[in-house]
Design an enzyme around this catalytic site. Structure first.
Site, PDB file in Angstrom:
ATOM      1  N   CYS A  49       0.808  -1.219   0.000  1.00 24.12           N
ATOM      2  CA  CYS A  49       0.000   0.000   0.000  1.00 24.12           C
ATOM      3  C   CYS A  49       0.843   1.273   0.000  1.00 24.12           C
ATOM      4  CB  CYS A  49      -0.866   0.078   1.256  1.00 24.12           C
ATOM      5  SG  CYS A  49      -1.940  -1.317   1.476  1.00 24.12           S
ATOM      6  N   GLY A  95       1.340  -0.081  -5.033  1.00 27.36           N
ATOM      7  CA  GLY A  95       0.122  -0.882  -5.104  1.00 27.36           C
ATOM      8  C   GLY A  95      -0.636  -0.568  -6.367  1.00 27.36           C
ATOM      9  N   ASN A 120      -1.256   1.855   5.568  1.00 25.90           N
ATOM     10  CA  ASN A 120      -0.165   1.105   4.939  1.00 25.90           C
ATOM     11  C   ASN A 120       0.489   0.285   6.047  1.00 25.90           C
ATOM     12  OD1 ASN A 120       3.175   1.948   3.823  1.00 25.90           O
ATOM     13  ND2 ASN A 120       1.984   0.133   3.370  1.00 25.90           N
ATOM     14  N   GLY A 121       0.541  -1.021   5.858  1.00 20.92           N
ATOM     15  CA  GLY A 121       1.150  -1.878   6.868  1.00 20.92           C
ATOM     16  C   GLY A 121       0.314  -3.116   7.098  1.00 20.92           C
ATOM     17  N   TYR A 131      14.320  -2.039  -2.246  1.00 20.36           N
ATOM     18  CA  TYR A 131      13.429  -2.337  -3.352  1.00 20.36           C
ATOM     19  C   TYR A 131      12.166  -1.481  -3.418  1.00 20.36           C
ATOM     20  CZ  TYR A 131      10.238  -5.090  -6.267  1.00 20.36           C
ATOM     21  OH  TYR A 131       9.344  -5.483  -7.229  1.00 20.36           O
TER      22      TYR A 131
END
Ligand code: SF4
Length: 493
Positions: free
Chosen positions: A23, A49, A124-125, A265
């Site tokens: 996300c 995402g 997000n998470g 990344y």
């Protein structure tokens, strides 16, 4: 409240041999064009995402919600989509799902009417005790609308006995384990917050009178916002409709463990993460790789796109020429019709093609960011041999990925990770390279500016390499079979 949805865009995952951030979040308040800013910000976060996108706005009287499968541009590229979301406050979300699964009901931001008024949340998470909390809430009568772990927070806020929304929110978060960067909206303003260890990133900026929050600084750049600072681990920032901010530290100071894979990344190379240029860190990882694992070759070749900065670092450190020996197509459609005859190709060969004229007769070293299942590496090594490379060496700009992530990154289960099943030499045989080496964990820490990893209090979350998870993993412990648990414990120890 108005809800608009777009269901036209099924998503097909074609190779499954990669790690995916699940996300990205963005929020803007005290902005004349909050939704347009949010749509642009989300567009810059699209790499985090691609399955779905959503925005919720508030105009001082009503909340407006629009969510849909597909990319940000497909859902919010047109002026009428923006016009449907009026107001000076908006928050948005891009999603790649695994936890909770895909489907419209899990697309964020989630929105609920609470006793305190409307409440929207973009997360997000991943909450590592979400199933445990959910079961408890369901036992007490809660009815869930989605299978998203984020909805647990909504229910905890809704059922808290504290009178104010802020106190309810803090009360809810005290029960939550895991990783979260949250942007919430209430009729009183915006709340941005990061988990106590700051595992997932969140930054704050300003453009004009507007205050904005985003998963990465690149989203600030695209809207012309100035970077102000990171939201600190465990910090909760309230912003009112005049743009006034108030910081709270309800969880005290528990140290900091941001995700080190953001550098390797996930983040865009033009972002600043944990105070460091992601591009510079990736180059430095390549330099470390060249120092630790030199290769006697003619060319240094990146696996595009994420291997490029590390390959530049490797080439500069080793004095070998950097060349583009693999060309990536940027036009591989997600709904590509597979030919049914012998021309049928794997997704890697549709995405990547060897630059035959360059590599034929050469000894090469390929630089990639990580090895997950190993199937992509095998195909790329084979592709370079087919193109005439006489030796194909592989260097990886991260330590072996041996453990699953439970903090919001889509990793295969541990048994599918090549490094969890094999030693490096067996991995080399599997991918059929002439040699294979990974940067060491201390080499990675040196690249992010540390002298070394501090084993007793690591500066980053690096659990997918070390198994040293920085939080409790209640759901995993409660559902894991004894034999799988012993595997986990063996690595956590
Ligand atoms: Fe990042 Fe790995 Fe930690 Fe997940 S386990 S948060 S990917 S470092």
């Amino acid at each position: 409240m108005t809800i608009e949805t777009n269901v036209n865009h099924p998503f097909h995952d074609e190779d499954g041999d990669t790690l995916r951030e699940e996300c990205g979040v963005f929020g803007a308040i005290n902005a004349r064009d909050a939704t347009a800013l949010t749509a642009l910000g989300l567009h810059a976060l699209q790499h985090r995402g691609q399955e779905a996108a959503g925005i919720v706005s508030y105009d001082g009287a009503e909340f407006y919600v629009r969510r849909g499968l597909g990319h940000v541009a497909e859902n919010f590229g047109a002026g009428d989509a923006i016009a449907e979301l009026p107001g000076s406050m908006a928050a948005g979300h891009v999603r790649y799902s695994t936890t909770g699964g895909s489907g419209l009901r899990n697309i964020q931001p989630l929105y609920a009417e609470l006793a305190t008024g409307g409440f929207a949340i973009a997360h997000n998470g991943n909450i590592s005790n979400a199933m445990h909390l959910r079961a408890d809430l369901v036992r007490k009568g809660a009815i869930f609308q989605s299978t998203s772990d984020t909805e647990v927070i909504v229910h905890l806020v809704a059922t808290s006995r504290y009178p104010t929304l802020l106190d309810r929110f803090v009360d809810a978060l005290r029960l939550v384990e895991g990783a979260y960067a949250l942007i919430c909206m209430t009729p009183k303003g915006m709340i941005a917050c990061r988990d106590p260890l700051g595992i997932r990133p969140l930054v704050m900026g300003r453009v004009g009178d507007a205050v904005v929050f985003a998963s990465e600084t690149v989203a600030l750049d695209i809207i012309g916002a100035d970077f102000e600072r990171e939201v600190e681990p465990g910090e909760l920032i309230e912003v009112d409709f005049d743009g006034k901010t108030k910081s709270h530290r309800p969880f005290g100071n528990r140290g900091s463990r941001p995700c080190i894979f953001e550098h390797v990344y996930f983040s865009r190379p033009d972002s600043i993460s944990a105070g460091r240029s992601v591009y510079s860190v990736r180059k430095a990882i390549g330099e470390q790789l060249a120092i630790e694992s030199p290769a006697d070759v003619d060319l240094v070749i990146p696996v595009p796109d994420s291997g490029v900065p590390a390959a530049i670092g490797y080439a500069q450190q080793s004095g070998k020429p950097f060349e583009l020996g693999i060309i990536r197509s940027h036009y591989v459609g997600r709904t590509f019709i597979q030919p049914s005859d012998g021309a049928r190709s794997s997704s890697v060969s549709r995405k990547h093609n060897a630059n035959r004229a360059l590599v034929e007769g050469k000894r090469i070293v390929l630089i990639d960011d990580s090895i997950v299942r190993g199937t992509t590496s095998l195909k790329i090594v084979q592709m370079m041999r087919d193109a005439g490379a006489t030796e194909v060496h592989m260097r990886i700009a991260s330590p072996p990925t041996m453990h699953s992530c439970f903090y919001g990154v889509d990793t295969p289960e541990r048994s599918k990770l090549l490094a969890a099943r094999m030693e490096v030499e067996a991995m080399r045989e599997f991918i059929q390279a002439d040699s294979l080496a990974f940067v060491s964990i201390d080499g990675l820490y040196r690249a992010v500016g540390e002298e070394e990893r501090k084993p007793k209090c690591p500066q980053y979350c690096d659990a997918c390499f070390t198994g040293d998870y920085p939080t409790k993993l209640t759901d995993l412990e409660e559902r894991t079979e004894p034999d799988q648990m012993s595997l986990l414990q063996e690595k956590v120890a």
